[in-house]
Design a protein around this motif. Structure first.
Motif, PDB file in Angstrom:
ATOM      1  N   LEU A 198       1.405   4.207  26.573  1.00 51.68           N
ATOM      2  CA  LEU A 198       2.836   3.942  26.438  1.00 51.68           C
ATOM      3  C   LEU A 198       3.242   2.645  27.130  1.00 51.68           C
ATOM      4  CD1 LEU A 198       4.165   7.557  27.122  1.00 51.68           C
ATOM      5  CD2 LEU A 198       3.931   6.420  24.894  1.00 51.68           C
ATOM      6  N   PHE A 199       2.609   2.334  28.245  1.00 51.20           N
ATOM      7  CA  PHE A 199       2.998   1.158  29.037  1.00 51.20           C
ATOM      8  C   PHE A 199       2.351  -0.123  28.544  1.00 51.20           C
ATOM      9  CE2 PHE A 199       2.857  -1.630  32.783  1.00 51.20           C
ATOM     10  CZ  PHE A 199       4.204  -1.600  33.170  1.00 51.20           C
ATOM     11  N   LEU A 200       1.077  -0.032  28.150  1.00 50.89           N
ATOM     12  CA  LEU A 200       0.341  -1.236  27.723  1.00 50.89           C
ATOM     13  C   LEU A 200       0.606  -1.497  26.243  1.00 50.89           C
ATOM     14  CD1 LEU A 200      -3.030  -0.617  29.614  1.00 50.89           C
ATOM     15  CD2 LEU A 200      -1.163  -2.166  30.269  1.00 50.89           C
ATOM     16  N   ASP A 201       1.819  -1.898  25.944  1.00 46.50           N
ATOM     17  CA  ASP A 201       2.220  -2.077  24.549  1.00 46.50           C
ATOM     18  C   ASP A 201       1.594  -3.296  23.898  1.00 46.50           C
ATOM     19  OD1 ASP A 201       3.595  -3.957  26.031  1.00 46.50           O
ATOM     20  OD2 ASP A 201       5.594  -3.378  25.343  1.00 46.50           O
TER      21      ASP A 201
ATOM     22  N   GLY B  80       9.415   1.724  20.324  1.00 44.08           N
ATOM     23  CA  GLY B  80       8.859   0.379  20.417  1.00 44.08           C
ATOM     24  C   GLY B  80       9.433  -0.468  21.528  1.00 44.08           C
ATOM     25  N   GLN B  81      10.300   0.114  22.359  1.00 46.35           N
ATOM     26  CA  GLN B  81      10.848  -0.634  23.483  1.00 46.35           C
ATOM     27  C   GLN B  81       9.860  -0.647  24.644  1.00 46.35           C
ATOM     28  OE1 GLN B  81      15.123   0.182  24.391  1.00 46.35           O
ATOM     29  NE2 GLN B  81      14.908   1.762  22.806  1.00 46.35           N
ATOM     30  N   ARG B  82       9.856  -1.726  25.389  1.00 43.89           N
ATOM     31  CA  ARG B  82       8.919  -1.866  26.507  1.00 43.89           C
ATOM     32  C   ARG B  82       9.384  -1.030  27.697  1.00 43.89           C
ATOM     33  NH1 ARG B  82       5.863  -7.272  28.505  1.00 43.89           N
ATOM     34  NH2 ARG B  82       4.455  -6.458  26.896  1.00 43.89           N
TER      35      ARG B  82
ATOM     36  N   SER C   1       0.102   5.667  19.378  1.00 39.44           N
ATOM     37  CA  SER C   1      -1.243   5.324  18.920  1.00 39.44           C
ATOM     38  C   SER C   1      -1.318   5.317  17.396  1.00 39.44           C
ATOM     39  CB  SER C   1      -2.256   6.320  19.502  1.00 39.44           C
ATOM     40  OG  SER C   1      -3.568   6.009  19.076  1.00 39.44           O
ATOM     41  N   ARG C   2      -0.715   6.314  16.762  1.00 41.89           N
ATOM     42  CA  ARG C   2      -0.754   6.395  15.292  1.00 41.89           C
ATOM     43  C   ARG C   2       0.072   5.288  14.646  1.00 41.89           C
ATOM     44  NH1 ARG C   2      -2.755  11.591  13.401  1.00 41.89           N
ATOM     45  NH2 ARG C   2      -3.287  12.878  15.203  1.00 41.89           N
ATOM     46  N   LYS C   3       1.124   4.839  15.309  1.00 40.83           N
ATOM     47  CA  LYS C   3       1.886   3.705  14.781  1.00 40.83           C
ATOM     48  C   LYS C   3       1.069   2.415  14.863  1.00 40.83           C
ATOM     49  CE  LYS C   3       6.700   5.137  15.496  1.00 40.83           C
ATOM     50  NZ  LYS C   3       7.979   4.796  16.185  1.00 40.83           N
ATOM     51  N   LEU C   4       0.365   2.249  15.978  1.00 42.68           N
ATOM     52  CA  LEU C   4      -0.463   1.059  16.144  1.00 42.68           C
ATOM     53  C   LEU C   4      -1.703   1.104  15.264  1.00 42.68           C
ATOM     54  CD1 LEU C   4      -0.322   0.680  20.042  1.00 42.68           C
ATOM     55  CD2 LEU C   4       0.686  -0.870  18.361  1.00 42.68           C
ATOM     56  N   HIS C   5      -2.181   2.313  14.971  1.00 41.83           N
ATOM     57  CA  HIS C   5      -3.418   2.494  14.208  1.00 41.83           C
ATOM     58  C   HIS C   5      -3.194   3.511  13.097  1.00 41.83           C
ATOM     59  CE1 HIS C   5      -5.767   0.079  17.001  1.00 41.83           C
ATOM     60  NE2 HIS C   5      -5.062   0.653  17.960  1.00 41.83           N
TER      61      HIS C   5
ATOM     62  N   ALA D 297      -5.599   7.618  22.888  1.00 41.67           N
ATOM     63  CA  ALA D 297      -6.813   6.856  22.578  1.00 41.67           C
ATOM     64  C   ALA D 297      -7.036   6.785  21.080  1.00 41.67           C
ATOM     65  CB  ALA D 297      -8.032   7.486  23.249  1.00 41.67           C
ATOM     66  N   ASN D 298      -7.558   5.670  20.626  1.00 39.91           N
ATOM     67  CA  ASN D 298      -7.922   5.516  19.215  1.00 39.91           C
ATOM     68  C   ASN D 298      -9.407   5.202  19.058  1.00 39.91           C
ATOM     69  OD1 ASN D 298      -6.916   2.794  20.330  1.00 39.91           O
ATOM     70  ND2 ASN D 298      -8.069   2.154  18.503  1.00 39.91           N
ATOM     71  N   ASP D 299     -10.151   5.280  20.161  1.00 42.61           N
ATOM     72  CA  ASP D 299     -11.562   4.901  20.144  1.00 42.61           C
ATOM     73  C   ASP D 299     -12.324   5.832  21.076  1.00 42.61           C
ATOM     74  OD1 ASP D 299     -13.475   2.361  19.448  1.00 42.61           O
ATOM     75  OD2 ASP D 299     -13.911   3.118  21.454  1.00 42.61           O
TER      76      ASP D 299
END
Length: 377
Positions: free
Chosen positions: A276-279, A12-14, A40-44, A304-306
């Motif tokens: 990874l970069f566009l957090d 989760g670090q930038r 991606s799986r953490k965000l979604h 990707a999630n979409d």
């Protein structure tokens, strides 16, 4: 070194621009992809992955800009230039609604003659006939062009178009947001700061938009990172981008056809690094339109999630001879094969009603996306 960077991203670090450049310079695609998938799986964490049903309506191909990478545009004096008759454009929207679509992606060239009231009336005509359809329209190059033709501020242009029915803005015309690259690729088109400012003002007005990147032409890897940095910085400022989509330059039938096409390896790596970069950008879309079904599906394991849009109609990339056609069934099956539920969404990433989703599924069972395009043109 790459291991430390990937662990940093997954925790989760930038990432820094230097981190992103190191990843793009690496050839460890599997490790980069696995890290992007974890993020991606953490965000979604939801059990579904999404797609959209819309139509890309190019209301004109007349354009005063000269883009070496574009096979679609025609100059103002060309015999091949067109402007869609209003009744034909409305018919295309009607067909989209009948197929379960709830949005149109409407873009054109930089037409030298039309004033802003022409575009306002276009929006009103669509919204009057189809009030529930979101108009995802007019990329930043078009909107910046409107300011020049009408001698108006971007605030005035966007305010008037929003009042007339504009719902959201696509991220088209970004290519690479570095002026050196833009100077090579195009003439008479918006430069980096003005592209970003169109989005900034729209976000400040409460609007949302997408961000894009077309890569694999004359840019360096460092310039690819600079593009991502500019997007991330603006997102820190406004939080208005709902999604990021990247794809490789398609050289066929363009003035840059001597440049070798970037392959799937480079596509998957760049998309994974983008995740990874566009957090601060919540969604990453796969680009099966340029990459094909299987690579578009694999991209869902590279950040990707979409799955993007069914794209009932697509003209710009198709002019380069590289567009792929998928049915809605293929898109849904691609998601299911990865162990997720396929769910239709709108541009705001809200899930659509079961009724609307089923209407699209029923229509998709009757024709492939390619057949729909043939019927529409």
């Amino acid at each position: 070194m790459i291991k430390d960077i990937l662990e940093k991203a997954v925790s989760g670090q930038r990432l820094t621009a230097s981190d992103a450049l190191t990843l793009l310079e690496s050839h460890d695609l599997a490790a980069i992809g696995a890290a992007a998938d974890q993020v991606s799986r953490k965000l979604h964490p939801e059990p579904y992955r999404t797609y959209n049903v819309d139509r890309n309506i190019n209301y004109t191909n007349v354009c005063t800009a000269v883009c070496n990478f574009c096979a679609f545009y025609r100059g103002p004096k060309s015999d091949e230039g067109y402007v869609l008759p209003r009744e034909e454009l409305l018919r295309k929207v009607e067909e989209t609604v009948a197929l379960g679509g709830n949005q149109i992606l409407m873009q054109g060239g930089l037409h030298p003659r039309f004033k802003l009231d022409w575009y306002e009336q276009l929006l009103r005509d669509i919204k009057s006939a189809f009030p529930s359809v979101n108009i995802h329209g007019f990329s930043p190059p078009e909107l910046h062009h409107f300011t020049k033709v009408n001698n108006l501020s971007i605030e005035d242009v966007l305010g008037r178009l929003k009042a007339a029915g504009l719902g959201s803005i696509p991220g088209g015309g970004a290519e690479i947001l570095v002026d050196r690259v833009r100077d090579v690729l195009t003439r008479g088109k918006v430069m980096t700061d003005d592209w970003l400012n169109v989005m900034r003002v729209w976000h400040q007005m409460g609007g949302i938009s997408t961000a894009t990147m077309m890569f694999g032409h004359v840019e360096t890897l460092a310039e690819r990172v600079e593009h991502l940095q500019r997007i991330r910085d603006l997102q820190d400022e406004t939080s208005g981008f709902t999604a990021f989509i990247c794809w490789t330059f398609q050289p066929d039938n363009t003035d840059m056809d001597d440049i070798p096409a970037a392959g799937s390896f480079e596509y998957l790596k760049t998309q994974a690094v983008s995740r990874l970069f566009l957090d601060n950008v919540p969604n990453i879309q796969s680009s099966w339109v340029t990459q094909g079904l299987k690579m578009g599906q694999l991209a869902m394991l590279f950040g990707a999630n979409d799955m993007g849009s069914l794209m009932i109609e697509e003209n710009v990339v198709a002019e380069a001879g590289t567009v792929h056609f998928l049915s809605l069934r293929q898109i849904r099956e691609a998601i299911e094969e990865l162990g997720f539920q396929p769910r239709q969404r709108d541009v705001f990433y809200n899930l659509v009603s079961d009724e609307l989703q089923q209407r699209a599924i029923d229509a998709g069972d009757q024709a492939t996306a390619k057949e729909l395009v043939q019927l529409a043109v």
